[in-house]
Design a protein around this motif. Structure first.
Motif, mmCIF file in Angstrom:
data_model
loop_
_atom_site.group_PDB
_atom_site.id
_atom_site.type_symbol
_atom_site.label_atom_id
_atom_site.label_comp_id
_atom_site.label_asym_id
_atom_site.label_seq_id
_atom_site.Cartn_x
_atom_site.Cartn_y
_atom_site.Cartn_z
ATOM 1 N N ARG A 160 6.326 -0.879 5.487
ATOM 2 C CA ARG A 160 5.009 -0.631 4.304
ATOM 3 C C ARG A 160 4.941 -0.377 2.786
ATOM 4 O O ARG A 160 4.569 -0.525 2.121
ATOM 5 C CB ARG A 160 4.444 1.116 5.223
ATOM 6 C CG ARG A 160 3.211 1.035 6.446
ATOM 7 C CD ARG A 160 2.948 2.036 6.720
ATOM 8 N NE ARG A 160 3.947 3.227 6.848
ATOM 9 C CZ ARG A 160 3.984 3.649 8.038
ATOM 10 N NH1 ARG A 160 4.266 2.836 8.967
ATOM 11 N NH2 ARG A 160 4.622 5.298 7.580
ATOM 12 N N GLN A 161 6.333 -0.370 2.662
ATOM 13 C CA GLN A 161 6.895 -0.254 1.150
ATOM 14 C C GLN A 161 6.807 -2.301 0.385
ATOM 15 O O GLN A 161 7.027 -1.815 -0.396
ATOM 16 C CB GLN A 161 8.224 0.269 0.705
ATOM 17 C CG GLN A 161 7.938 1.985 0.581
ATOM 18 C CD GLN A 161 9.207 2.760 0.175
ATOM 19 O OE1 GLN A 161 9.751 2.165 -0.785
ATOM 20 N NE2 GLN A 161 9.761 3.515 0.760
ATOM 21 N N LEU A 162 6.512 -2.546 1.456
ATOM 22 C CA LEU A 162 7.334 -3.885 1.049
ATOM 23 C C LEU A 162 5.983 -4.526 1.551
ATOM 24 O O LEU A 162 5.681 -6.260 1.628
ATOM 25 C CB LEU A 162 8.446 -4.844 1.522
ATOM 26 C CG LEU A 162 9.944 -4.380 1.553
ATOM 27 C CD1 LEU A 162 10.568 -4.329 2.842
ATOM 28 C CD2 LEU A 162 9.768 -4.524 0.008
ATOM 29 N N ASP A 163 4.688 -3.498 2.081
ATOM 30 C CA ASP A 163 3.746 -4.896 2.563
ATOM 31 C C ASP A 163 3.718 -5.731 3.202
ATOM 32 O O ASP A 163 3.375 -6.417 3.317
ATOM 33 C CB ASP A 163 3.117 -5.628 1.516
ATOM 34 C CG ASP A 163 1.388 -5.161 1.557
ATOM 35 O OD1 ASP A 163 1.109 -4.795 2.650
ATOM 36 O OD2 ASP A 163 0.454 -6.684 1.165
ATOM 37 N N ALA A 164 4.563 -4.769 5.250
ATOM 38 C CA ALA A 164 4.782 -5.847 6.232
ATOM 39 C C ALA A 164 4.145 -5.786 6.809
ATOM 40 O O ALA A 164 4.574 -4.486 6.828
ATOM 41 C CB ALA A 164 6.422 -6.490 5.696
ATOM 42 N N ASP A 165 3.771 -6.188 7.827
ATOM 43 C CA ASP A 165 3.920 -6.153 9.423
ATOM 44 C C ASP A 165 5.126 -6.663 9.965
ATOM 45 O O ASP A 165 6.044 -6.360 9.555
ATOM 46 C CB ASP A 165 3.009 -7.283 10.284
ATOM 47 C CG ASP A 165 1.577 -7.354 9.697
ATOM 48 O OD1 ASP A 165 0.759 -6.389 9.771
ATOM 49 O OD2 ASP A 165 0.445 -8.106 9.520
ATOM 50 N N TYR A 166 5.267 -5.364 10.692
ATOM 51 C CA TYR A 166 6.890 -5.068 11.413
ATOM 52 C C TYR A 166 6.872 -4.443 12.879
ATOM 53 O O TYR A 166 5.655 -4.061 13.336
ATOM 54 C CB TYR A 166 7.346 -3.485 10.365
ATOM 55 C CG TYR A 166 5.966 -2.380 10.950
ATOM 56 C CD1 TYR A 166 6.413 -1.526 12.334
ATOM 57 C CD2 TYR A 166 5.336 -1.999 10.086
ATOM 58 C CE1 TYR A 166 5.928 -0.863 11.695
ATOM 59 C CE2 TYR A 166 4.750 -1.514 10.392
ATOM 60 C CZ TYR A 166 4.702 0.164 11.368
ATOM 61 O OH TYR A 166 4.054 0.770 11.043
ATOM 62 N N GLN A 167 7.601 -5.055 13.843
ATOM 63 C CA GLN A 167 7.814 -4.779 14.862
ATOM 64 C C GLN A 167 8.876 -3.765 15.126
ATOM 65 O O GLN A 167 9.946 -4.003 14.449
ATOM 66 C CB GLN A 167 8.163 -6.037 15.822
ATOM 67 C CG GLN A 167 7.384 -7.010 16.218
ATOM 68 C CD GLN A 167 7.535 -7.739 17.244
ATOM 69 O OE1 GLN A 167 8.457 -7.828 17.625
ATOM 70 N NE2 GLN A 167 6.415 -9.227 17.363
ATOM 71 N N ILE A 168 9.177 -2.601 15.569
ATOM 72 C CA ILE A 168 10.379 -1.823 16.251
ATOM 73 C C ILE A 168 10.389 -1.564 17.428
ATOM 74 O O ILE A 168 10.313 -1.310 18.425
ATOM 75 C CB ILE A 168 9.363 -0.656 16.505
ATOM 76 C CG1 ILE A 168 8.970 -0.286 14.823
ATOM 77 C CG2 ILE A 168 10.576 1.154 15.786
ATOM 78 C CD1 ILE A 168 10.140 0.238 13.283
ATOM 79 N N ASN A 169 11.475 -3.042 17.674
ATOM 80 C CA ASN A 169 11.551 -2.971 19.280
ATOM 81 C C ASN A 169 13.410 -2.095 18.957
ATOM 82 O O ASN A 169 14.288 -2.598 19.228
ATOM 83 C CB ASN A 169 11.987 -4.275 18.975
ATOM 84 C CG ASN A 169 10.683 -5.509 18.732
ATOM 85 O OD1 ASN A 169 9.437 -5.064 19.836
ATOM 86 N ND2 ASN A 169 11.221 -6.627 18.295
#
Length: 331
Positions: A160-169
């Motif tokens: 979120r700091q990098l304004d990115a979508d993310y997966q937590i696998n």
């Protein structure tokens, strides 16, 4: 009338099922937009917990909500954003999200656009955020479920700091070749990585073509190097050799999957740090300069999460240390 997939920006591994999706991994999130004074969240899940956020603020935490439509009412009449995120890891169960419903007089709008950046986090309980909001190391199983919040794990915070979508696998307790205390010797993290539904043998997640992460962060090994128990087939030497070989093969699998443009970050932590450094060095020597080593500095961490895991405070510190490194790979 717009479809579910036009109305919802979905991030994380899901399996479409009509006008709904099923999922198992922690941290999966759904984002939408609506006009009006209220919104309903359609869920069918008796195992996991969820935060519901409207206009950036958490308005409800749903504890094992079951088959329900949860309503958020009394909002000012206008356009709003809504986000639903799975807080904890429930690998033995399958959850279903059925979309958003507008209150009478309102409308669900087309979902927000995906973010330009994507980051995937692969790991164990530290990646999940195991018991990170507990405030205590001593937790019973029920407390552990309620106080695991993947949405404030270091990966989610960094993305979120990098304004990115993310997966937590992330999968608690599992390792690259050996699991914590030698449990389930026939299964490892790698057994499950390709799945959307973790409890379904042979399940395979079908990337819809929209998941193309610029960075994949791998943090596996804390469980591999827990103390050996009597009767295990390993010696310290054979375990280390198998770990390094499997880690290198796993990174090559990720490289094949995502291509040369994706930066692969291997995290050194605790007893695995030197082994991970050697794996990265071997990848670089073999010509893959896109594999990077990052050491997780534990100085100043209190490990006040359940069973001595990182606390939410620790997750913020780790994220703050990780962000500059990831940012350097995005430029």
């Amino acid at each position: 009338m717009t479809s579910f997939f036009e109305q919802v920006h979905t991030v994380g591994r899901v399996k479409p099922r009509g006008e709904a999706v099923q999922f198992s991994w922690p941290g999966v999130y759904f984002e939408g937009r609506f006009r009006g004074t209220g919104v309903g969240v359609v869920l069918d899940c008796a195992a996991a917990d969820y935060d519901v956020q409207v206009d950036g603020a958490t308005v409800a935490t749903l504890v094992t909500p079951g088959d329900t439509t949860h309503w958020v009412d009394g909002l000012r009449d206008g356009e709003h954003t809504v986000r639903v995120v799975k807080r904890n890891d429930t690998p033995g169960d399958i959850s279903t999200f059925g979309g958003f419903v507008a209150a009478p007089g309102g409308a669900v709008l087309n979902g927000p656009a995906p973010r330009d950046r994507q980051i995937e986090f692969i790991g164990d309980s530290l990646t999940v955020g195991y018991g990170n909001v507990s405030g205590t190391r001593v937790c019973d199983p029920e407390q552990l479920k309620r106080t695991t919040n993947t949405d404030v794990s270091h990966g989610a915070l960094a993305a979120r700091q990098l304004d990115a979508d993310y997966q937590i696998n992330g999968l608690s307790g599992l390792g690259m070749v050996r699991n914590v205390a030698g449990i389930c010797p026939d299964l490892t993290y790698r057994t499950h990585y390709d799945r959307a539904l973790l409890s379904v043998d042979g399940d395979v997640w079908r990337n819809p073509g929209t998941w193309r992460p610029q960075i994949v962060v791998v943090n596996l090994g804390s469980n591999d190097f827990t103390d050996l128990t009597p009767g295990e087939p390993w010696t310290p030497e054979t375990l280390a050799a198998a770990y390094r070989a499997s880690y290198g093969a796993f990174l090559r699998t990720l490289r094949t999957r995502y291509g040369p443009a994706t930066a692969l970050v291997a995290v050194g932590f605790d007893r695995n740090a030197e082994h991970v450094r050697q794996v990265v060095e071997a990848c670089n020597d073999a010509g893959d300069s896109g594999v990077h080593y990052w050491y997780l500095d534990t100085s100043g961490l209190d490990f006040l999460g359940c069973d001595g895991h990182a606390s939410a405070r620790d997750d913020r510190l780790i994220a703050d240390r990780l962000v500059p490194f990831l940012s350097s790979l995005l430029t």
